[in-house]
Write a protein that holds these residues in place. Structure first.
Motif, PDB file in Angstrom:
ATOM      1  N   UNK A  51       0.846  -0.950   0.173  1.00 31.23           N
ATOM      2  CA  UNK A  51       0.016   0.121   0.010  1.00 31.23           C
ATOM      3  C   UNK A  51       0.704   1.384  -0.066  1.00 31.23           C
ATOM      4  N   UNK A  52       1.919   1.424   0.842  1.00 30.18           N
ATOM      5  CA  UNK A  52       2.832   2.469   0.823  1.00 30.18           C
ATOM      6  C   UNK A  52       3.552   2.647  -0.351  1.00 30.18           C
ATOM      7  N   UNK A  53       3.892   1.613  -1.216  1.00 31.54           N
ATOM      8  CA  UNK A  53       4.511   1.565  -2.535  1.00 31.54           C
ATOM      9  C   UNK A  53       3.481   1.869  -3.629  1.00 31.54           C
ATOM     10  N   UNK A  76      -6.538   9.427   5.820  1.00 35.46           N
ATOM     11  CA  UNK A  76      -5.746  10.838   5.774  1.00 35.46           C
ATOM     12  C   UNK A  76      -4.457  10.919   5.736  1.00 35.46           C
ATOM     13  N   UNK A  77      -4.031  12.044   5.562  1.00 29.83           N
ATOM     14  CA  UNK A  77      -2.596  12.141   5.449  1.00 29.83           C
ATOM     15  C   UNK A  77      -1.841  11.495   6.745  1.00 29.83           C
ATOM     16  N   UNK A  78      -2.609  11.822   8.086  1.00 29.22           N
ATOM     17  CA  UNK A  78      -2.142  11.313   9.189  1.00 29.22           C
ATOM     18  C   UNK A  78      -1.974   9.848   9.279  1.00 29.22           C
ATOM     19  N   UNK A  79      -3.044   9.179   8.797  1.00 30.09           N
ATOM     20  CA  UNK A  79      -3.259   7.874   8.747  1.00 30.09           C
ATOM     21  C   UNK A  79      -2.226   7.116   7.750  1.00 30.09           C
ATOM     22  N   UNK A  80      -1.875   7.879   6.596  1.00 26.62           N
ATOM     23  CA  UNK A  80      -0.757   7.321   5.756  1.00 26.62           C
ATOM     24  C   UNK A  80       0.693   7.487   6.498  1.00 26.62           C
ATOM     25  N   UNK A  81       0.663   8.632   7.305  1.00 22.40           N
ATOM     26  CA  UNK A  81       2.070   8.618   8.029  1.00 22.40           C
ATOM     27  C   UNK A  81       2.151   7.402   9.001  1.00 22.40           C
ATOM     28  N   UNK A  83       0.718   4.543   8.798  1.00 22.34           N
ATOM     29  CA  UNK A  83       0.875   3.456   8.100  1.00 22.34           C
ATOM     30  C   UNK A  83       2.675   3.213   7.776  1.00 22.34           C
ATOM     31  N   UNK A  84       2.840   4.517   7.191  1.00 22.38           N
ATOM     32  CA  UNK A  84       4.398   4.231   6.638  1.00 22.38           C
ATOM     33  C   UNK A  84       5.263   4.102   7.969  1.00 22.38           C
ATOM     34  N   UNK A  85       4.919   4.451   9.105  1.00 19.37           N
ATOM     35  CA  UNK A  85       5.726   4.238  10.123  1.00 19.37           C
ATOM     36  C   UNK A  85       5.423   2.722  10.714  1.00 19.37           C
ATOM     37  N   UNK A  86       4.421   2.345  10.574  1.00 15.10           N
ATOM     38  CA  UNK A  86       4.289   0.935  11.214  1.00 15.10           C
ATOM     39  C   UNK A  86       4.925   0.070  10.041  1.00 15.10           C
TER      40      UNK A  86
END
Length: 162
Positions: A51-53, A76-81, A83-86
């Motif tokens: 998903x991040x890629x 949202x932008x926060x949720x993407x952040x 997801x990327x950190x996780x």
């Protein structure tokens, strides 16, 4: 992301072709979003990595006018952040555990190492509070299992003195 994955995979006649057309539109390889399987600990990492890629494709696929009822799952932008950190946290663990089969002699030191890494992550203010909360829960779980190791094994490993 789990729900997007689940709904896409289980809608092979409607959502899956729409997902493929979004990938085709963006000139990306047409691959299916990995399923997050609760009994496969690294499947969450695989799904997040995909998903991040393919973030742009996932955003297009879940936008309001995509006409597929997935817009309720748009991140949202926060949720993407988050997801990327996780993804980064899970990717490190996945690579570490995938490099060789852990032996009994490596389990306790490994648990200690993970515990110390969790301590660092818990105080890392660059990480989202949700990630830090998840790390706290993971730390409690690993400590629960660490405390179940026998005293004899702990002494043999040199982790406990007489």
């Amino acid at each position: 992301l789990r729900k997007i994955s689940f709904k896409t995979i289980n809608s092979s006649t409607i959502l899956l072709p729409q997902g493929y057309s979004v990938l085709e539109e963006l000139k990306l390889t047409q691959t299916v979003i990995p399923r997050d399987v609760s009994t496969r600990w690294n499947s969450t990492c695989d799904m997040l990595d995909y998903c991040c890629n393919h973030k742009k494709a996932v955003r297009l696929y879940t936008q309001e006018d995509a006409d597929n009822a997935l817009s309720v799952y748009a991140l949202s932008k926060k949720e993407w952040k988050i997801a990327e950190q996780l993804r980064e946290l899970l990717k490190d663990a996945t690579l570490f555990f995938s490099r060789s089969t852990p032996s009994l002699a490596t389990v306790i030191p490994l648990m200690d190492y993970i515990n110390s890494e969790f301590d660092k992550m818990f105080i890392d203010t660059d990480l989202d509070p949700a990630i830090r909360a998840a790390v706290s829960l993971a730390k409690a779980t690993i400590n629960k299992y660490h405390n179940k190791t026998s005293d004899v094994y702990q002494i043999a490993m040199g982790n406990v003195s007489l």
